[in-house]
Write an enzyme that holds these catalytic residues in place. Structure first.
Site, PDB file in Angstrom:
ATOM      1  N   ASP A  32       0.862  -1.183   0.000  1.00 25.50           N
ATOM      2  CA  ASP A  32       0.000   0.000   0.000  1.00 25.50           C
ATOM      3  C   ASP A  32       0.895   1.229   0.000  1.00 25.50           C
ATOM      4  OD1 ASP A  32      -2.240   1.845   0.457  1.00 25.50           O
ATOM      5  OD2 ASP A  32      -3.323   0.094   1.194  1.00 25.50           O
ATOM      6  N   ASP A  45      -9.675   0.959  -5.834  1.00 23.26           N
ATOM      7  CA  ASP A  45     -10.368   2.178  -6.257  1.00 23.26           C
ATOM      8  C   ASP A  45     -11.146   1.886  -7.535  1.00 23.26           C
ATOM      9  OD1 ASP A  45     -11.118   4.744  -7.147  1.00 23.26           O
ATOM     10  OD2 ASP A  45      -9.358   5.647  -6.214  1.00 23.26           O
ATOM     11  N   ASP A  94     -17.294  -3.631  -4.137  1.00 23.62           N
ATOM     12  CA  ASP A  94     -18.710  -3.330  -3.906  1.00 23.62           C
ATOM     13  C   ASP A  94     -19.229  -2.364  -4.963  1.00 23.62           C
ATOM     14  OD1 ASP A  94     -17.317  -1.078  -3.081  1.00 23.62           O
ATOM     15  OD2 ASP A  94     -18.664  -0.648  -1.402  1.00 23.62           O
TER      16      ASP A  94
END
Length: 263
Positions: A115, A165, A201
């Protein structure tokens, strides 16, 4: 009586760092790969947010032990790094709670977690120390450079991409990580039979993931019906995911196996 006003000059209370100087000496670098790598569209944006005292302490103490910068200058020896454990690459781990839970639940698997979010890096290191998790390593920088230049072929036992993202605007779709070129690179680093596991999602992104994964010759869906998979037990329900479910969002999991292409 009112408290005396702090008259310490701002520059002394918050020292100004030179450009490129790390926020935590000995910790993650501000630009680990430097300028020697090509300019290209990135699938991520570094976020600036406050680092707590605990996260900063973990970065300074534990980064030299369990952290690494993605500089593109060396090929990693994963057997040495993880003591011979099978290794899964996790791309994007947020604040690290789910990563720490998966590491605790499966101590026989090493997790190389990547990350660029400094508070999350510090938080995951702190969680690893608090829970005695020695099977986590935290990498700082661009996962593409890590895959392309720092990992040997067929060195990974899995790749996890959870809630990347979605870049919802059409003009930004080219920034999405799950694209044919990424899948080709990922396939080169995965062992045959290893699984690429994605979750999102954002339904339009889920549909695109399913389309590009299904079309790629190096991957096959683990679902016989060719669709989405239920959330496997080993992927924890994150706080972020729970908030989305409370709002009516639907989460899609995709598990695709690395296969040899048919000649």
């Amino acid at each position: 009586m009112s408290e005396p006003r702090n008259t310490t000059p701002h520059a002394l209370r918050h020292p100004i760092r030179a450009k490129g100087e790390p926020r935590f000496p000995g910790g993650p670098a501000a630009d680990p790969a430097g300028s020697h790598h090509e300019r290209r569209i990135r699938s991520f944006q570094p976020r600036r947010s406050r680092v707590t005292a605990g996260q900063g302490d973990a970065l300074q103490r534990l980064w030299p032990v369990w952290g690494m910068d993605i500089d593109g200058h060396r090929v990693l020896d994963l057997d040495e790094m993880f003591g011979g454990l099978p290794v899964v690459l996790e791309i994007g781990f947020g604040m690290g709670e789910a990563t720490a839970q998966m590491a605790a639940d499966d101590p026989g698997t090493g997790i190389l977690a990547v990350d660029v979010h400094t508070p999350g890096q510090g938080n995951l290191l702190a969680l690893a120390e608090r829970n005695g998790l020695t099977n986590i390593r935290v990498a700082n920088g661009d996962a593409i450079i890590l895959l392309r230049e720092m990992l040997p072929p067929r060195s990974l036992d899995g790749i996890r991409v959870y809630f990347p993202d979605p870049w919802p605007k059409k003009r930004h779709h080219k920034r999405r990580l799950i694209q044919p070129d990424f899948l080709t690179l990922a396939a080169q680093r995965l062992k045959p039979g290893a699984v690429l596991h994605c979750a999102t999602d954002w339904e339009p992104y889920a549909e695109q993931m399913l389309e590009v994964l299904s079309a790629h010759p190096h991957f096959e869906n683990t679902r016989d019906d060719g669709g989405f998979a239920p959330r496997p037990a080993f992927r924890p329900l994150t706080r972020f995911e729970g908030q989305g479910l409370d709002k009516g969002h639907k989460v899609h999991d995709l598990l695709f196996r690395r296969v040899q292409p048919q000649d």
